[in-house]
Design a protein around this motif. Structure first.
Motif, PDB file in Angstrom:
ATOM      1  N   TYR A 176       1.045  -1.467   0.051  1.00 39.79           N
ATOM      2  CA  TYR A 176       0.238   0.222   0.212  1.00 39.79           C
ATOM      3  C   TYR A 176       0.652   1.157  -0.051  1.00 39.79           C
ATOM      4  N   ALA A 177       0.213   2.649  -1.285  1.00 42.79           N
ATOM      5  CA  ALA A 177       0.798   3.688  -0.778  1.00 42.79           C
ATOM      6  C   ALA A 177       0.605   3.685  -0.009  1.00 42.79           C
ATOM      7  N   SER A 178      -0.455   4.180   1.640  1.00 43.10           N
ATOM      8  CA  SER A 178      -0.706   4.785   2.196  1.00 43.10           C
ATOM      9  C   SER A 178      -1.906   3.917   3.337  1.00 43.10           C
ATOM     10  N   ALA A 179      -2.379   4.765   4.908  1.00 42.45           N
ATOM     11  CA  ALA A 179      -2.949   3.960   5.594  1.00 42.45           C
ATOM     12  C   ALA A 179      -2.790   2.563   5.499  1.00 42.45           C
ATOM     13  N   ALA A 180      -2.017   1.916   5.718  1.00 42.30           N
ATOM     14  CA  ALA A 180      -2.429  -0.062   5.361  1.00 42.30           C
ATOM     15  C   ALA A 180      -0.299  -0.107   5.030  1.00 42.30           C
ATOM     16  N   ALA A 181      -0.449  -1.021   5.574  1.00 41.28           N
ATOM     17  CA  ALA A 181       1.029  -2.061   5.635  1.00 41.28           C
ATOM     18  C   ALA A 181       1.015  -3.643   4.899  1.00 41.28           C
ATOM     19  N   PRO A 182       1.654  -4.148   4.588  1.00 40.08           N
ATOM     20  CA  PRO A 182       3.390  -3.150   4.206  1.00 40.08           C
ATOM     21  C   PRO A 182       2.970  -2.389   2.821  1.00 40.08           C
ATOM     22  N   THR A 183       4.336  -1.139   3.230  1.00 32.70           N
ATOM     23  CA  THR A 183       4.116  -0.943   1.681  1.00 32.70           C
ATOM     24  C   THR A 183       5.095  -1.324   0.915  1.00 32.70           C
ATOM     25  N   VAL A 184       5.586  -1.009  -0.083  1.00 31.53           N
ATOM     26  CA  VAL A 184       6.202  -1.887  -1.460  1.00 31.53           C
ATOM     27  C   VAL A 184       7.502  -1.947  -1.255  1.00 31.53           C
ATOM     28  N   PRO A 185       8.241  -1.243  -0.852  1.00 31.76           N
ATOM     29  CA  PRO A 185       9.837  -2.126  -0.994  1.00 31.76           C
ATOM     30  C   PRO A 185       9.624  -2.966   0.687  1.00 31.76           C
ATOM     31  N   ASP A 186       8.639  -2.193   1.226  1.00 26.16           N
ATOM     32  CA  ASP A 186       8.559  -3.520   2.578  1.00 26.16           C
ATOM     33  C   ASP A 186       7.847  -5.533   2.284  1.00 26.16           C
ATOM     34  N   ALA A 187       7.028  -4.774   1.262  1.00 28.98           N
ATOM     35  CA  ALA A 187       6.507  -6.043   0.281  1.00 28.98           C
ATOM     36  C   ALA A 187       7.813  -6.864  -0.108  1.00 28.98           C
ATOM     37  N   VAL A 188       8.864  -6.130  -1.431  1.00 27.69           N
ATOM     38  CA  VAL A 188       9.772  -6.513  -1.950  1.00 27.69           C
ATOM     39  C   VAL A 188      11.276  -7.005  -1.176  1.00 27.69           C
ATOM     40  N   ARG A 189      11.497  -6.655   0.099  1.00 26.95           N
ATOM     41  CA  ARG A 189      11.823  -7.437   1.230  1.00 26.95           C
ATOM     42  C   ARG A 189      11.760  -8.624   1.435  1.00 26.95           C
ATOM     43  N   ALA A 190       9.959  -8.467   1.598  1.00 23.38           N
ATOM     44  CA  ALA A 190       9.405 -10.384   2.381  1.00 23.38           C
ATOM     45  C   ALA A 190       9.311 -10.646   1.059  1.00 23.38           C
ATOM     46  N   LEU A 191       9.992 -10.926  -0.180  1.00 27.41           N
ATOM     47  CA  LEU A 191       9.567 -11.874  -1.321  1.00 27.41           C
ATOM     48  C   LEU A 191      11.060 -11.788  -1.473  1.00 27.41           C
ATOM     49  N   ALA A 192      11.947 -10.877  -1.139  1.00 28.00           N
ATOM     50  CA  ALA A 192      13.545 -11.935  -1.364  1.00 28.00           C
ATOM     51  C   ALA A 192      13.684 -12.294  -0.041  1.00 28.00           C
ATOM     52  N   ALA A 193      13.321 -12.010   1.073  1.00 34.82           N
ATOM     53  CA  ALA A 193      13.841 -13.309   1.828  1.00 34.82           C
ATOM     54  C   ALA A 193      13.557 -14.179   2.521  1.00 34.82           C
ATOM     55  N   ARG A 194      11.814 -14.462   1.107  1.00 36.10           N
ATOM     56  CA  ARG A 194      11.862 -16.080   0.865  1.00 36.10           C
ATOM     57  C   ARG A 194      12.346 -16.494  -0.164  1.00 36.10           C
ATOM     58  N   GLY A 195      13.203 -16.148  -0.897  1.00 40.51           N
ATOM     59  CA  GLY A 195      14.873 -16.424  -1.922  1.00 40.51           C
ATOM     60  C   GLY A 195      13.767 -15.968  -3.420  1.00 40.51           C
ATOM     61  N   ARG A 196      12.956 -14.748  -3.506  1.00 43.34           N
ATOM     62  CA  ARG A 196      11.876 -14.405  -4.887  1.00 43.34           C
ATOM     63  C   ARG A 196      12.698 -12.837  -4.743  1.00 43.34           C
ATOM     64  N   HIS A 197      13.549 -12.856  -6.069  1.00 48.52           N
ATOM     65  CA  HIS A 197      13.971 -12.075  -6.390  1.00 48.52           C
ATOM     66  C   HIS A 197      13.368 -11.205  -7.475  1.00 48.52           C
ATOM     67  N   ARG A 198      13.024 -12.539  -7.910  1.00 48.40           N
ATOM     68  CA  ARG A 198      12.236 -11.460  -9.512  1.00 48.40           C
ATOM     69  C   ARG A 198      10.751 -11.074  -9.488  1.00 48.40           C
ATOM     70  N   VAL A 199      11.526 -10.001  -8.936  1.00 46.23           N
ATOM     71  CA  VAL A 199      10.082  -9.203  -8.741  1.00 46.23           C
ATOM     72  C   VAL A 199       9.320  -8.295  -9.418  1.00 46.23           C
ATOM     73  N   ALA A 200       8.329  -8.510  -9.668  1.00 41.98           N
ATOM     74  CA  ALA A 200       7.786  -7.571 -10.858  1.00 41.98           C
ATOM     75  C   ALA A 200       6.121  -6.285  -9.431  1.00 41.98           C
ATOM     76  N   VAL A 201       6.305  -4.973 -10.071  1.00 36.44           N
ATOM     77  CA  VAL A 201       5.281  -4.826  -8.960  1.00 36.44           C
ATOM     78  C   VAL A 201       4.572  -3.899  -9.610  1.00 36.44           C
ATOM     79  N   ALA A 202       3.044  -4.594  -9.910  1.00 35.32           N
ATOM     80  CA  ALA A 202       1.827  -4.381 -10.234  1.00 35.32           C
ATOM     81  C   ALA A 202       0.953  -3.549 -10.112  1.00 35.32           C
ATOM     82  N   SER A 203       0.869  -2.225 -10.834  1.00 36.63           N
ATOM     83  CA  SER A 203      -0.386  -1.212 -10.535  1.00 36.63           C
ATOM     84  C   SER A 203      -1.659  -1.304 -10.576  1.00 36.63           C
TER      85      SER A 203
END
Length: 259
Positions: A176-203
């Motif tokens: 989420y961009a505001s008012a809720a969690a996680p943020t986009v950077p947090d979600a990217v880091r969460a995926l990376a922690a699971r070994g998922r480094h090929r990450v796209a952002v769907a708008s």
């Protein structure tokens, strides 16, 4: 490919698309072009625009104009992707104060047509379905949405994320961009922690604007464009319009909210 049947319905009541409004001029331009797509799909149907804030025409002004011209009934379709304060309070209150007989349709999401549009936008941005199991295990998508404190809004966004994950075959994390969690950077880091480094952002935004731009800037790789004028969006607006007309009024003789 999804087929989108055309319907040739009566020209009444009017369809009023209710957009949020934005200071970014690209948003208003995008919404106007989307309404042109709706008009092309349903010739003869009166299609109008009203904003909750920030842009003209504001929704009360649109409804007042319909009243002046004797249009009568109108169906208000929120150009919003989930339930939340605007859908539950702002739009119904504006509609209740209008003299034309109005009813409020459901927000656009969640719905499979949105997944069609999200998938298409990701593909346009360069997303390709992982070719093998190893690539699939290394891939993930962040679904970037505006955000809301309303738990039902998050429920709706979570549902869209699950539908998109089923389509893509990889995990999709709402952010989420505001008012809720996680943020986009947090979600990217969460995926990376699971070994998922090929990450796209769907708008998951209806049009360009500050939130969409900020979320795209946080993408480590591919970032799709907002849903905008994708054909599925025009079909979904008409689907919500038709759905509202088929649903008996439950709020009052002049106002019904369709779930």
């Amino acid at each position: 490919m999804t087929a989108y049947p055309l319907n040739d319905h009566d020209t009444r009541p009017a369809l009023v698309v209710v957009a949020h409004g934005s200071r970014d001029p690209r948003a208003l331009s995008t919404v106007r072009r989307l309404l042109d797509r709706v008009r092309a799909l349903r010739p003869g149907l009166p299609v109008h625009l009203g904003h909750i804030e920030l842009n003209a025409p504001l929704l009360p002004d649109t409804l007042a104009e319909l009243d002046v011209h004797g249009t009568g009934a109108a169906v208000l379709v929120p150009l919003l992707l989930s339930r939340g304060y605007h859908v539950k309070r702002d739009i119904p209150e504006m509609a209740a104060g209008a003299r034309p007989h109005t009813r409020v349709a459901a927000p656009l999401g969640p719905h499979p047509l949105l997944v069609d549009a999200l998938h298409a936008r990701l593909t346009e941005a360069g997303w390709r379905t992982p070719a093998d199991e190893a690539a699939r295990r290394a891939s993930g998508v962040v679904l970037a949405a505006a955000g809301s404190r309303d738990p039902e809004s998050r429920t709706d966004t979570n549902r869209t994320a699950r539908l998109l994950a089923d389509r893509l075959g990889v995990p999709v994390i709402p952010a989420y961009a505001s008012a809720a969690a996680p943020t986009v950077p947090d979600a990217v880091r969460a995926l990376a922690a699971r070994g998922r480094h090929r990450v796209a952002v769907a708008s998951y935004f209806t049009a360009p604007g500050r939130f969409a731009t900020e979320c795209a800037a946080a993408a480590p790789g591919i970032a799709s464009a907002p849903l905008g004028t994708h054909p599925a969006m025009a079909h979904l607006l008409l689907h919500r319009y038709d759905q509202a007309l088929r649903t008996p009024s439950t709020a009052s003789p002049e106002l019904a909210s369709v779930g």
